[in-house]
Write an enzyme that holds these catalytic residues in place. Structure first.
Site, mmCIF file in Angstrom:
data_model
loop_
_atom_site.group_PDB
_atom_site.id
_atom_site.type_symbol
_atom_site.label_atom_id
_atom_site.label_comp_id
_atom_site.label_asym_id
_atom_site.label_seq_id
_atom_site.Cartn_x
_atom_site.Cartn_y
_atom_site.Cartn_z
ATOM 1 N N LYS A 110 -7.566 -1.139 11.442
ATOM 2 C CA LYS A 110 -6.959 -1.567 10.171
ATOM 3 C C LYS A 110 -5.724 -0.709 9.878
ATOM 4 C CE LYS A 110 -6.425 -1.721 5.481
ATOM 5 N NZ LYS A 110 -5.638 -0.838 4.616
ATOM 6 N N ASP A 135 3.978 -14.611 11.679
ATOM 7 C CA ASP A 135 2.646 -15.024 11.240
ATOM 8 C C ASP A 135 1.686 -13.849 11.436
ATOM 9 O OD1 ASP A 135 0.114 -16.087 10.974
ATOM 10 O OD2 ASP A 135 0.508 -17.880 12.178
ATOM 11 N N GLU A 171 0.827 -1.219 0.000
ATOM 12 C CA GLU A 171 0.000 0.000 0.000
ATOM 13 C C GLU A 171 0.859 1.267 0.000
ATOM 14 O OE1 GLU A 171 -3.330 -0.120 2.738
ATOM 15 O OE2 GLU A 171 -3.344 2.062 2.912
ATOM 16 N N HIS A 201 -2.557 10.659 -0.173
ATOM 17 C CA HIS A 201 -2.792 9.470 -0.995
ATOM 18 C C HIS A 201 -2.731 9.805 -2.476
ATOM 19 C CE1 HIS A 201 -4.813 6.472 1.955
ATOM 20 N NE2 HIS A 201 -3.622 6.833 2.303
HETATM 21 C C1 MEV Z 1 -6.010 2.962 5.089
HETATM 22 O O1 MEV Z 1 -5.289 1.831 4.702
HETATM 23 C C2 MEV Z 1 -6.026 3.118 6.598
HETATM 24 C C3 MEV Z 1 -6.920 4.242 7.125
HETATM 25 O O2 MEV Z 1 -8.243 4.106 6.647
HETATM 26 C C4 MEV Z 1 -6.877 4.145 8.634
HETATM 27 C C5 MEV Z 1 -7.858 5.052 9.352
HETATM 28 O O3 MEV Z 1 -8.886 5.439 8.782
HETATM 29 O O4 MEV Z 1 -7.570 5.356 10.520
HETATM 30 C C6 MEV Z 1 -6.435 5.597 6.658
#
Ligand code: MEV
Length: 428
Positions: free
Chosen positions: A267, A283, A83, A381
């Site tokens: 995430k 892992d 990413e 991004h």
């Molecule tokens: C993207 O890979 C991760 C985010 O969505 C995390 C978040 O929203 O805190 C930017």
């Protein structure tokens, strides 16, 4: 290594070869280790010994996050991830955290949980009494099957008995073996141990054992990272440091109260942690499972972090999560790139690796919620996206950044426009 700084200004602007040379020098890598990073990777013949039905290997970019200061020591962090923005974001956040003195960490002993499911007991109360009375024998049997871990100071720590009197398959007891696996992630050791003691559990309970397997909710093997960022360091884009700190604390609270947001928040944390897991041959599915189960430990899925404005008006952050990682065993010593990654990290124990990974998670989260709570995530991004669009249009070397900058400037990040710009540049 202690006197070396991970502050490497302009690292991102170097060529790939220059970066490798700098990291090789920093970590004392041999020519062969460098070759594994630059082009050998994981040889197919080695991959063939790791899994079944091997066809080849699957490559991912391996990058280095800079600026990490943890307990007064500098680390360069190898991260394997596809990413865009992850490396840049985490390095930026680590730089801010450095301004407040860096990360401070701690961890529990590396205690894993092995589970034994017991059914068909004539008397569950009596079964529990018998297990409790024979804890030591159970632990001795567990220790007998893995002398090497016991010699290194690990081994059985306790037996816990968890009754589930009413289940769809009748009364069930779950026996937990708590087992310190030291520098190994320990899946094999703990699974061997629970399989070894299951017959004794069956005898003591007069029941039948079914599953014997570790739990990935390793809530006795936790790592914690903390940091404080001076509010002044957060001032940017016309937003004062105090405002930014407040907005970040509010963003965290969103994830504390709302599971939908918590999933995305966590995430983002795992973007960083998984990347270090992968790079070091650990892992990552186990770490993912543990993190998310831990995030739901109070009955509602919530944030793994805490960010708040402290009494001085500065921003304080903390993360605690299960960290069942190893520096021996598994792929850590079989995958040649993972071996090099561990050498770059320079960690001496699994606990240290887990603590560094908690720092990476905390920094990755800060980067995300700081951007979200201030300028929005798309600005950064889009720059990375524009580079990928430029690449897709056929740009090479210096053209890539040039085309990407123009696409961002025009706010028209499309492959057809990138192709037009490319032909203009190429014909000059
Ligand atoms: C993207 O890979 C991760 C985010 O969505 C995390 C978040 O929203 O805190 C930017």
């Amino acid at each position: 290594m202690t006197e070396k700084s991970s502050r490497l200004p302009g690292f991102y602007q170097l060529s790939l070869e220059q970066r490798l040379e700098m990291v090789a020098d920093w970590a004392g890598l041999t020519a062969e280790e460098c070759q594994h990073l630059s082009h050998i990777g994981l040889p197919a013949s080695q991959a063939d010994k790791m899994i079944e039905n091997t066809l080849g290997t699957f490559e991912l970019p391996l990058g280095i996050a800079v600026n990490f200061l943890v307990n007064g020591r500098d680390y360069l962090i190898p991260m394997a991830v596809e990413e865009p923005s992850v490396l840049a974001a985490v390095s930026h956040a680590a730089k801010l955290i450095r301004e407040g003195g860096g990360f401070h960490t701690s961890s529990t002993d590396p205690v894993m949980i092995g589970q034994i499911q017991v059914l068909d007991m004539p008397d569950m109360e009596a079964a529990m009494v018998a297990l409790a009375a024979n804890k030591q024998q159970l632990m001795d049997e567990a220790n007998a099957c893995s002398q090497s871990i016991v010699k290194r100071g690990g081994g059985a720590r306790d037996i816990e008995i968890r009754p589930f009197p009413q289940t769809a398959v009748g009364p069930m007891l779950v026996v937990h073996l708590l087992y310190d696996t030291r520098d190994a992630m320990g899946a094999n050791a703990i699974n061997t141990a629970v399989e070894a003691i299951a017959p004794l559990v069956a005898d003591l309970t007069d029941g039948r054992t079914n599953l014997r397997i570790l739990s990935n909710l390793t809530d006795r093997r936790l790592a914690t990272a903390r940091c404080t960022i001076p509010a002044a360091s957060l001032a940017k884009h016309g937003i004062s440091g105090h405002e930014a700190a407040q907005f970040i604390a509010e963003a965290n609270e969103f994830a504390v109260v709302d599971s939908y947001r918590a999933a995305t928040h966590n995430k983002g944390i795992m973007n960083g942690i998984d990347a270090v897991c992968l790079a070091t041959g650990n892992d990552w599915r186990a770490i993912e499972a543990g993190a998310h189960a831990y995030a739901a430990r109070n009955g509602r899925y919530s944030a793994l972090t805490d960010w708040h404005v402290d009494a001085n008006g500065d921003l304080s952050g903390e993360i605690t999560l299960p960290m069942a990682v190893g520096i021996v065993g598994g792929a850590t010593k079989v995958h040649p790139v993972a071996k090099v990654a561990l050498k770059i990290l320079g960690v001496d124990s699994a606990a240290e690796l887990g603590e560094v990974m908690a720092c990476v998670g905390l920094a990755q989260n800060l980067a995300a919620i700081k951007a979200l709570a201030t300028v929005g995530i798309q600005k950064g991004h889009m720059r990375m996206h524009a580079r990928q669009v430029a690449l897709a249009a056929g740009a090479v070397d210096g053209q890539v950044q040039r085309i990407a900058d123009l696409l961002v400037q025009e706010q028209n990040i499309r492959v057809d426009r990138a192709k037009e710009l490319l032909s203009v540049i190429s014909n000059r």
